[in-house]
Design a protein around this motif. Structure first.
Motif, mmCIF file in Angstrom:
data_model
loop_
_atom_site.group_PDB
_atom_site.id
_atom_site.type_symbol
_atom_site.label_atom_id
_atom_site.label_comp_id
_atom_site.label_asym_id
_atom_site.label_seq_id
_atom_site.Cartn_x
_atom_site.Cartn_y
_atom_site.Cartn_z
ATOM 1 N N UNK A 158 32.939 57.905 59.400
ATOM 2 C CA UNK A 158 34.281 57.323 59.464
ATOM 3 C C UNK A 158 34.257 55.830 59.148
ATOM 4 N N UNK A 159 33.196 55.151 59.567
ATOM 5 C CA UNK A 159 33.081 53.718 59.285
ATOM 6 C C UNK A 159 32.904 53.471 57.790
ATOM 7 N N UNK A 160 32.021 54.247 57.159
ATOM 8 C CA UNK A 160 31.789 54.058 55.725
ATOM 9 C C UNK A 160 33.057 54.397 54.930
ATOM 10 N N UNK A 161 33.749 55.441 55.315
ATOM 11 C CA UNK A 161 34.997 55.803 54.632
ATOM 12 C C UNK A 161 36.023 54.680 54.775
ATOM 13 N N UNK A 162 36.089 54.081 55.959
ATOM 14 C CA UNK A 162 37.011 52.967 56.174
ATOM 15 C C UNK A 162 36.656 51.786 55.269
ATOM 16 N N UNK A 163 35.376 51.520 55.119
ATOM 17 C CA UNK A 163 34.948 50.405 54.280
ATOM 18 C C UNK A 163 35.219 50.683 52.792
ATOM 19 N N UNK A 164 35.017 51.932 52.376
ATOM 20 C CA UNK A 164 35.344 52.301 50.991
ATOM 21 C C UNK A 164 36.839 52.114 50.749
ATOM 22 N N UNK A 165 37.639 52.585 51.698
ATOM 23 C CA UNK A 165 39.086 52.446 51.565
ATOM 24 C C UNK A 165 39.487 50.970 51.481
ATOM 25 N N UNK A 166 38.789 50.129 52.227
ATOM 26 C CA UNK A 166 39.058 48.689 52.172
ATOM 27 C C UNK A 166 38.801 48.113 50.785
ATOM 28 N N UNK A 167 37.741 48.578 50.140
ATOM 29 C CA UNK A 167 37.450 48.128 48.774
ATOM 30 C C UNK A 167 38.599 48.501 47.848
ATOM 31 N N UNK A 168 39.091 49.738 47.986
ATOM 32 C CA UNK A 168 40.148 50.216 47.091
ATOM 33 C C UNK A 168 41.466 49.487 47.330
ATOM 34 N N UNK A 169 41.785 49.235 48.583
ATOM 35 C CA UNK A 169 43.023 48.511 48.888
ATOM 36 C C UNK A 169 42.960 47.087 48.350
ATOM 37 N N UNK A 170 41.799 46.463 48.457
ATOM 38 C CA UNK A 170 41.647 45.105 47.922
ATOM 39 C C UNK A 170 41.758 45.106 46.405
ATOM 40 N N UNK A 171 41.149 46.109 45.763
ATOM 41 C CA UNK A 171 41.255 46.213 44.315
ATOM 42 C C UNK A 171 42.712 46.370 43.889
ATOM 43 N N UNK A 172 43.433 47.224 44.596
ATOM 44 C CA UNK A 172 44.839 47.454 44.252
ATOM 45 C C UNK A 172 45.663 46.178 44.447
ATOM 46 N N UNK A 173 45.440 45.492 45.553
ATOM 47 C CA UNK A 173 46.164 44.247 45.837
ATOM 48 C C UNK A 173 45.931 43.215 44.733
ATOM 49 N N UNK A 174 44.655 43.012 44.391
ATOM 50 C CA UNK A 174 44.331 41.967 43.418
ATOM 51 C C UNK A 174 44.786 42.351 42.007
ATOM 52 N N UNK A 175 44.724 43.651 41.697
ATOM 53 C CA UNK A 175 45.144 44.081 40.362
ATOM 54 C C UNK A 175 46.651 43.975 40.202
ATOM 55 N N UNK A 176 47.400 44.388 41.231
ATOM 56 C CA UNK A 176 48.852 44.425 41.099
ATOM 57 C C UNK A 176 49.511 43.089 41.431
ATOM 58 N N UNK A 177 49.087 42.467 42.526
ATOM 59 C CA UNK A 177 49.760 41.238 42.944
ATOM 60 C C UNK A 177 49.183 40.003 42.253
ATOM 61 N N UNK A 178 47.857 39.895 42.239
ATOM 62 C CA UNK A 178 47.237 38.748 41.585
ATOM 63 C C UNK A 178 47.122 38.937 40.075
#
Length: 200
Positions: A158-178
């Protein structure tokens, strides 16, 4: 399938597709039978006869998004051997989908979670179910890599899945907003650095 049934199915697919496009651009709450009817040149009753209520259409949109997501990210990776090869392929495909699809259209899982985080009801439950099933599939993939001896035995899935999800959310934020064109490369590097800390 007779011609009439086929035409009805194609019309329904077009309705759900138009509603999905609208949801990705403006949110699930933006969906209405009248707006979709106007977009497709149909009558409101024609839309209703194929999808039912507004809430039924919203649910169909969530389910359609989930099918597309799994078809891009999870299903092809099942051809890889169980364990690290499969996990790596899933993450690589997720990064690619985020770069090629969600960076342009948005992610219904992320946007929907913010849209419905403080609401109760059936629509929230449907979205939660889709996301929960995806997380569970990812956890199973991590567990198989642990059982294969490729990830450390004390890895908490569950911890590793949470960290993977964090990578994807950051990628989405930076790609769309930044609007940063290098986010996918950074996400891939972050994943490799994270993975190295878990390798057996």
């Amino acid at each position: 399938m007779d011609a009439k049934t086929q035409k009805s199915e194609l019309t329904r697919a077009a309705i759900v597709g138009a509603a999905l496009d609208l949801a990705l651009a403006e949110g699930l709450e933006a969906i209405s039978l009248q707006v979709i009817a106007s977009r497709l040149g149909l009558s409101k009753s024609g839309v209703f006869s194929r999808v039912g209520s507004r809430e039924a259409l919203q649910k169909a949109v969530i389910e359609e998004y989930g099918r597309g997501f799994l078809a891009d990210v999870f299903v092809p990776a099942m051809q890889k051997p169980k364990g690290l090869a499969r996990l790596n392929d899933i993450v690589a495909r997720w990064i690619a989908r985020t770069r090629d699809v969600e960076a342009q259209t948005g992610c219904l899982y992320v946007a929907g979670a913010f849209e419905f985080d403080d609401r109760e009801g059936e629509l929230r439950d449907v979205l939660l179910g889709e996301i929960t099933r995806w997380r569970a599939a990812l956890r199973r993939t991590v567990t198989l890599a642990i059982e294969a001896g490729e990830l450390k035995a004390d890895t908490e899935p569950a911890q590793l899945v949470s960290e993977i999800n964090g990578i994807m959310m950051n990628q989405l934020h930076d790609a769309r907003f930044l609007r940063d064109p290098h986010t996918a490369d950074r996400a891939a590097q972050t994943w490799q650095r994270l993975l190295s800390s878990y390798l057996a």
